[in-house]
Design an enzyme around this catalytic site. Structure first.
Site, mmCIF file in Angstrom:
data_model
loop_
_atom_site.group_PDB
_atom_site.id
_atom_site.type_symbol
_atom_site.label_atom_id
_atom_site.label_comp_id
_atom_site.label_asym_id
_atom_site.label_seq_id
_atom_site.Cartn_x
_atom_site.Cartn_y
_atom_site.Cartn_z
ATOM 1 N N CYS A 90 0.910 -1.235 -0.119
ATOM 2 C CA CYS A 90 0.185 0.127 0.118
ATOM 3 C C CYS A 90 0.743 1.332 -0.032
ATOM 4 O O CYS A 90 0.677 2.148 -0.827
ATOM 5 C CB CYS A 90 -1.057 0.185 1.449
ATOM 6 S SG CYS A 90 -2.047 1.194 1.170
ATOM 7 N N CYS A 91 1.859 1.287 0.872
ATOM 8 C CA CYS A 91 2.759 2.477 0.855
ATOM 9 C C CYS A 91 3.714 2.573 -0.304
ATOM 10 O O CYS A 91 3.989 3.658 -1.109
ATOM 11 C CB CYS A 91 3.911 2.230 2.113
ATOM 12 S SG CYS A 91 3.014 2.660 3.594
ATOM 13 N N CYS A 100 -1.078 8.853 7.199
ATOM 14 C CA CYS A 100 -2.549 8.490 6.736
ATOM 15 C C CYS A 100 -3.456 8.458 7.872
ATOM 16 O O CYS A 100 -3.190 7.678 8.889
ATOM 17 C CB CYS A 100 -2.414 7.118 5.865
ATOM 18 S SG CYS A 100 -1.521 7.593 4.262
ATOM 19 N N CYS A 147 -3.535 4.821 9.166
ATOM 20 C CA CYS A 147 -2.304 4.226 10.049
ATOM 21 C C CYS A 147 -1.623 4.965 10.974
ATOM 22 O O CYS A 147 -0.462 4.777 11.233
ATOM 23 C CB CYS A 147 -1.398 3.565 8.883
ATOM 24 S SG CYS A 147 -2.091 2.584 7.686
ATOM 25 N N CYS A 201 7.529 3.973 5.962
ATOM 26 C CA CYS A 201 6.803 3.988 4.748
ATOM 27 C C CYS A 201 7.446 3.482 3.547
ATOM 28 O O CYS A 201 7.084 3.024 2.371
ATOM 29 C CB CYS A 201 5.970 5.185 4.282
ATOM 30 S SG CYS A 201 6.496 6.662 4.549
HETATM 31 S S1 SF4 Z 1 0.527 4.633 5.651
HETATM 32 FE FE1 SF4 Z 1 -1.125 3.196 5.551
HETATM 33 S S2 SF4 Z 1 -2.741 3.922 4.210
HETATM 34 FE FE2 SF4 Z 1 -1.049 5.126 3.927
HETATM 35 S S3 SF4 Z 1 -0.044 4.551 2.280
HETATM 36 FE FE3 SF4 Z 1 1.087 3.420 3.909
HETATM 37 S S4 SF4 Z 1 -0.368 1.477 4.345
HETATM 38 FE FE4 SF4 Z 1 -1.423 2.719 3.079
#
Ligand code: SF4
Length: 238
Positions: free
Chosen positions: A125-126, A208, A211, A234
């Site tokens: 996701c990151c 985010c 998170c 991240c």
């Molecule tokens: S901090 Fe969380 S929601 Fe944001 S990009 Fe990374 S995994 Fe995804």
């Protein structure tokens, strides 16, 4: 201030970086910033997350030059307080921060990878929502400026004020690397720097919405990021 362009970052040798690290270690951040601008402008940019440290740097840079490129990564999942601060900072400092967003909308990410990727695979996701947009923002640059501090977490404890960023192939300039949490807030207070109101609600580090949680007294400042997981970064500052 003299501002000259340069195409030398790629040629910088390890010995030169080591010398610069020694030279700027413990020096006022403005001194490091002045050198970085002089050496790399216009192929340098400031990656601003609009967290407390980055607001300090934004204030310092704005007092030095209106010409530094400032960009931010908009994952689409930032807090409303962060979006509000971006607008406020743009107005106060007369800047237009460049917005870099993921190629995938949240909807498309759900279609391709399913619900709650941030829980099942936060690294992916990151990668999609932060690292890929960062790569685009850094394209063509020789150096970038960040607000990381050694005290923030064990993963940042060995960061240098000027270092080679092997992941992105640039020189990375971290003017606040030796600053303490107290130094940051002293500067913010004395210089009336705007900041994210979430900091007053026990969010020392803000990412985010999905998170980030507040931290308890005595916890690591980044303990609220990916709480309950091994993940601490991240992927922007590995
Ligand atoms: S901090 Fe969380 S929601 Fe944001 S990009 Fe990374 S995994 Fe995804």
């Amino acid at each position: 201030m003299k501002i000259s362009g340069g195409k030398e970052a790629g040629k910088m040798k390890d010995e030169e970086l080591e010398e610069l690290r020694r030279k700027f270690e413990g020096q006022p951040p403005q001194q490091t910033l002045r050198w970085a601008l002089d050496r790399f402008y216009p192929t340098i940019a400031f990656a601003c997350s609009f967290g407390a440290e980055d607001m300090v740097l934004l204030d310092m840079i704005s007092k030095m030059t209106p010409r530094m490129r400032v960009f931010y990564i908009d994952t689409g999942l930032l807090f409303k307080e962060t979006y509000e601060l971006i607008e406020k900072a743009a107005e106060k400092y007369g800047i237009k921060p460049e917005r870099y967003a993921p190629e995938l909308t949240l909807e498309r990410q759900r279609e391709l990878y399913g619900e709650n990727l941030y829980q099942r695979n936060p690294d992916l996701c990151c990668q999609i929502r932060k690292v890929e947009p960062l790569k685009k923002a850094l394209a063509g640059l020789e150096a970038w400026v960040t607000g990381i501090r050694r005290e923030q977490s064990p993963t940042r404890a060995s960061a240098a004020v000027v270092e080679r960023d092997r992941k992105f192939g640039l020189v990375k300039v971290n003017p606040l690397v030796h600053w303490t949490f107290k130094d940051v807030w002293k500067y913010i207070t004395e210089n009336h720097v705007p900041y994210n109101p979430l900091h007053d609600r026990n969010y020392p580090s803000i990412g985010c919405t999905l998170c980030t949680t507040p931290v308890a007294p005595g916890e690591d400042p980044r303990a609220g990021r990916w709480r309950g997981r091994d993940k601490k970064e991240c992927g922007l500052h590995l």
